[in-house]
Design a protein around this motif. Structure first.
Motif, PDB file in Angstrom:
ATOM      1  N   GLY A  41      71.481  80.576  61.119  1.00  0.00           N
ATOM      2  CA  GLY A  41      71.737  81.871  60.498  1.00  0.00           C
ATOM      3  C   GLY A  41      72.567  81.750  59.234  1.00  0.00           C
ATOM      4  N   CYS A  42      72.767  82.891  58.591  1.00  0.00           N
ATOM      5  CA  CYS A  42      73.625  82.932  57.407  1.00  0.00           C
ATOM      6  C   CYS A  42      75.082  82.932  57.863  1.00  0.00           C
ATOM      7  CB  CYS A  42      73.333  84.184  56.582  1.00  0.00           C
ATOM      8  SG  CYS A  42      74.296  84.236  55.037  1.00  0.00           S
ATOM      9  N   ALA A  43      75.940  82.362  57.030  1.00  0.00           N
ATOM     10  CA  ALA A  43      77.371  82.315  57.343  1.00  0.00           C
ATOM     11  C   ALA A  43      78.028  83.699  57.228  1.00  0.00           C
ATOM     12  CB  ALA A  43      78.066  81.332  56.403  1.00  0.00           C
ATOM     13  N   ASP A  44      77.310  84.663  56.709  1.00  0.00           N
ATOM     14  CA  ASP A  44      77.853  86.016  56.500  1.00  0.00           C
ATOM     15  C   ASP A  44      78.524  86.550  57.770  1.00  0.00           C
ATOM     16  OD1 ASP A  44      77.936  88.974  56.261  1.00  0.00           O
ATOM     17  OD2 ASP A  44      76.820  88.624  54.410  1.00  0.00           O
ATOM     18  N   HIS A  92      63.206  77.596  71.675  1.00  0.00           N
ATOM     19  CA  HIS A  92      62.981  78.402  70.473  1.00  0.00           C
ATOM     20  C   HIS A  92      64.000  78.052  69.394  1.00  0.00           C
ATOM     21  CE1 HIS A  92      60.284  81.086  72.705  1.00  0.00           C
ATOM     22  NE2 HIS A  92      61.126  80.907  73.697  1.00  0.00           N
ATOM     23  N   ILE A  93      63.523  78.038  68.153  1.00  0.00           N
ATOM     24  CA  ILE A  93      64.435  77.910  67.019  1.00  0.00           C
ATOM     25  C   ILE A  93      64.266  79.161  66.172  1.00  0.00           C
ATOM     26  CG2 ILE A  93      65.092  76.585  64.976  1.00  0.00           C
ATOM     27  CD1 ILE A  93      63.859  74.117  66.307  1.00  0.00           C
ATOM     28  N   ILE A  94      65.364  79.835  65.966  1.00  0.00           N
ATOM     29  CA  ILE A  94      65.344  81.090  65.211  1.00  0.00           C
ATOM     30  C   ILE A  94      66.061  80.898  63.883  1.00  0.00           C
ATOM     31  CG2 ILE A  94      66.206  83.469  65.169  1.00  0.00           C
ATOM     32  CD1 ILE A  94      66.233  83.058  68.412  1.00  0.00           C
ATOM     33  N   VAL A  95      65.352  81.189  62.799  1.00  0.00           N
ATOM     34  CA  VAL A  95      66.028  81.281  61.507  1.00  0.00           C
ATOM     35  C   VAL A  95      66.265  82.763  61.291  1.00  0.00           C
ATOM     36  CG1 VAL A  95      65.877  80.967  59.015  1.00  0.00           C
ATOM     37  CG2 VAL A  95      64.920  79.225  60.547  1.00  0.00           C
ATOM     38  N   CYS A  96      67.516  83.165  61.280  1.00  0.00           N
ATOM     39  CA  CYS A  96      67.810  84.595  61.113  1.00  0.00           C
ATOM     40  C   CYS A  96      68.564  84.840  59.822  1.00  0.00           C
ATOM     41  CB  CYS A  96      68.603  85.138  62.299  1.00  0.00           C
ATOM     42  SG  CYS A  96      68.795  86.933  62.209  1.00  0.00           S
ATOM     43  N   GLY A  97      67.859  85.432  58.875  1.00  0.00           N
ATOM     44  CA  GLY A  97      68.501  85.861  57.637  1.00  0.00           C
ATOM     45  C   GLY A  97      68.811  87.349  57.733  1.00  0.00           C
ATOM     46  N   ASN A 152      62.524  83.875  51.725  1.00  0.00           N
ATOM     47  CA  ASN A 152      63.457  82.766  51.947  1.00  0.00           C
ATOM     48  C   ASN A 152      63.488  82.383  53.435  1.00  0.00           C
ATOM     49  OD1 ASN A 152      65.623  80.876  51.225  1.00  0.00           O
ATOM     50  ND2 ASN A 152      66.942  82.276  52.357  1.00  0.00           N
ATOM     51  N   ILE A 153      63.489  83.371  54.303  1.00  0.00           N
ATOM     52  CA  ILE A 153      63.489  83.103  55.752  1.00  0.00           C
ATOM     53  C   ILE A 153      62.189  82.391  56.153  1.00  0.00           C
ATOM     54  CG2 ILE A 153      63.389  84.223  58.026  1.00  0.00           C
ATOM     55  CD1 ILE A 153      65.177  86.482  56.662  1.00  0.00           C
ATOM     56  N   ILE A 154      61.066  82.930  55.671  1.00  0.00           N
ATOM     57  CA  ILE A 154      59.759  82.337  55.999  1.00  0.00           C
ATOM     58  C   ILE A 154      59.698  80.882  55.520  1.00  0.00           C
ATOM     59  CG2 ILE A 154      57.280  82.469  55.447  1.00  0.00           C
ATOM     60  CD1 ILE A 154      57.749  85.618  55.369  1.00  0.00           C
ATOM     61  N   GLU A 155      60.221  80.665  54.329  1.00  0.00           N
ATOM     62  CA  GLU A 155      60.216  79.308  53.765  1.00  0.00           C
ATOM     63  C   GLU A 155      61.030  78.333  54.615  1.00  0.00           C
ATOM     64  OE1 GLU A 155      58.777  76.609  51.132  1.00  0.00           O
ATOM     65  OE2 GLU A 155      58.236  78.730  51.324  1.00  0.00           O
ATOM     66  N   GLN A 156      62.146  78.807  55.155  1.00  0.00           N
ATOM     67  CA  GLN A 156      62.980  77.926  55.991  1.00  0.00           C
ATOM     68  C   GLN A 156      62.249  77.562  57.287  1.00  0.00           C
ATOM     69  OE1 GLN A 156      65.469  76.946  54.157  1.00  0.00           O
ATOM     70  NE2 GLN A 156      64.875  78.617  52.789  1.00  0.00           N
ATOM     71  N   VAL A 157      61.457  78.502  57.803  1.00  0.00           N
ATOM     72  CA  VAL A 157      60.678  78.224  59.017  1.00  0.00           C
ATOM     73  C   VAL A 157      59.638  77.141  58.720  1.00  0.00           C
ATOM     74  CG1 VAL A 157      59.068  79.200  60.706  1.00  0.00           C
ATOM     75  CG2 VAL A 157      61.110  80.481  60.036  1.00  0.00           C
ATOM     76  N   TYR A 183      67.585  90.428  59.805  1.00  0.00           N
ATOM     77  CA  TYR A 183      68.526  91.388  60.399  1.00  0.00           C
ATOM     78  C   TYR A 183      68.877  92.451  59.370  1.00  0.00           C
ATOM     79  CZ  TYR A 183      73.047  93.048  62.275  1.00  0.00           C
ATOM     80  OH  TYR A 183      74.083  93.819  62.732  1.00  0.00           O
ATOM     81  N   GLY A 184      68.889  93.695  59.798  1.00  0.00           N
ATOM     82  CA  GLY A 184      69.246  94.785  58.885  1.00  0.00           C
ATOM     83  C   GLY A 184      70.706  95.163  59.022  1.00  0.00           C
ATOM     84  N   LEU A 185      71.459  95.002  57.937  1.00  0.00           N
ATOM     85  CA  LEU A 185      72.889  95.361  57.987  1.00  0.00           C
ATOM     86  C   LEU A 185      73.065  96.859  58.233  1.00  0.00           C
ATOM     87  CD1 LEU A 185      74.328  93.333  54.957  1.00  0.00           C
ATOM     88  CD2 LEU A 185      74.550  92.774  57.383  1.00  0.00           C
ATOM     89  N   ASN A 186      72.084  97.662  57.804  1.00  0.00           N
ATOM     90  CA  ASN A 186      72.228  99.119  57.907  1.00  0.00           C
ATOM     91  C   ASN A 186      72.028  99.673  59.311  1.00  0.00           C
ATOM     92  OD1 ASN A 186      72.716  99.383  55.167  1.00  0.00           O
ATOM     93  ND2 ASN A 186      70.521  99.463  54.699  1.00  0.00           N
ATOM     94  N   ASP A 187      71.195  98.982  60.107  1.00  0.00           N
ATOM     95  CA  ASP A 187      70.934  99.518  61.450  1.00  0.00           C
ATOM     96  C   ASP A 187      71.160  98.503  62.570  1.00  0.00           C
ATOM     97  OD1 ASP A 187      68.792  97.858  61.053  1.00  0.00           O
ATOM     98  OD2 ASP A 187      67.284  99.450  60.951  1.00  0.00           O
ATOM     99  N   GLY A 188      71.505  97.263  62.208  1.00  0.00           N
ATOM    100  CA  GLY A 188      71.772  96.263  63.255  1.00  0.00           C
ATOM    101  C   GLY A 188      70.523  95.780  63.969  1.00  0.00           C
ATOM    102  N   LEU A 189      69.345  96.091  63.390  1.00  0.00           N
ATOM    103  CA  LEU A 189      68.099  95.714  64.061  1.00  0.00           C
ATOM    104  C   LEU A 189      67.461  94.478  63.422  1.00  0.00           C
ATOM    105  CD1 LEU A 189      66.574  99.259  64.611  1.00  0.00           C
ATOM    106  CD2 LEU A 189      67.664  97.768  66.327  1.00  0.00           C
ATOM    107  N   ILE A 190      66.752  93.721  64.278  1.00  0.00           N
ATOM    108  CA  ILE A 190      66.090  92.490  63.839  1.00  0.00           C
ATOM    109  C   ILE A 190      64.577  92.683  63.876  1.00  0.00           C
ATOM    110  CG2 ILE A 190      65.608  90.087  64.512  1.00  0.00           C
ATOM    111  CD1 ILE A 190      68.488  89.998  65.669  1.00  0.00           C
ATOM    112  N   ASP A 191      63.885  92.204  62.831  1.00  0.00           N
ATOM    113  CA  ASP A 191      62.415  92.167  62.821  1.00  0.00           C
ATOM    114  C   ASP A 191      61.964  90.720  62.745  1.00  0.00           C
ATOM    115  OD1 ASP A 191      61.731  94.879  62.882  1.00  0.00           O
ATOM    116  OD2 ASP A 191      62.208  95.072  60.745  1.00  0.00           O
TER     117      ASP A 191
END
Ligand code: CO
Length: 210
Positions: A41-44, A92-97, A152-157, A183-191
């Motif tokens: 994931g991002c260090a954010d 599973h390996i998840i890249v989550c941006g 960028n996320i797709i590319e990392q996968v 991940y959406g900072l505005n709603d906390g949801l992941i797609d």
């Protein structure tokens, strides 16, 4: 205000609370870890891996860096990947941006003179931009940054899929499945943006012949 002292007090309270609810929790967890997920994931600070998926200690093996990158000469990320796949045998390996990623935004700007090291890290994202330049420059400028974050996320996968580590595991163990999440900072949801498994056809120039 949060201080280091407050963090230590919070830690004590958390430990006591966990032990109160499940007296054997730490004893059991201290014996071994068997996570089924590797999270890249991002260090954010706003996208804490376990928190956003409501996971517990022991459930996710985590690597985070600026803009959730898988750089195939980065021994840090590759060591985490190798250990997760070869030893922990994660499924599973998840890249989550995440939308609003400062790393991706910075990569679309000129290099800053006070960030000589970070500039080099972000160089790989500039390459992602150039790879998808036609698409990115054709879309509504307001949507450009969000699309760039997704690409960028797709590319990392794909970079994960190009490693010998993942290809070997796909051939011999049919694991792990790779996921690109945003991940959406505005709603906390992941797609989910992309999912690749062992049936994925790897471009010949990236194929690992073993
Ligand atoms: Co970020």
């Amino acid at each position: 205000m949060l201080t280091p002292e407050k963090l230590l007090l919070e830690n004590k309270a958390w430990s006591e609370e966990v032990s109160r609810k499940d007296p054997g929790f730490f004893k059991l967890l201290a014996q071994e870890q068997k996570p089924e997920f590797l999270w890249i994931g991002c260090a954010d600070s706003r996208v804490p891996a376990e928190t956003v998926v409501n996971a517990q200690p022991g459930e996710i093996f985590v690597h985070r860096n600026i803009a959730n990158q898988v750089i195939t000469t980065d021994f840090n990320c590759l060591s985490v990947l190798q250990y997760a796949v070869e030893v922990l045998k994660v499924k599973h390996i998840i890249v989550c941006g995440h939308y609003g990623c400062g790393g991706v935004k910075a990569a679309l700007q000129p290099q800053k003179s006070n960030l000589v090291i970070a500039n080099k890290w972000l160089m790989h994202i500039k390459d992602v931009y150039r790879l998808h330049q036609d698409e990115l420059e054709a879309i509504d400028p307001a949507k450009k940054i969000d699309r760039m974050i997704e690409l960028n996320i797709i590319e990392q996968v794909y970079r994960l899929a190009h490693t010998s580590i993942v290809q070997w595991a796909w051939k011999h163990e049919h694991q792990p499945t790779l996921h690109g999440w945003v991940y959406g900072l505005n709603d906390g949801l992941i797609d989910e943006l992309i999912k690749l498994d062992y049936n994925t056809q790897i471009h010949p120039i990236y194929q690992y012949a073993d």
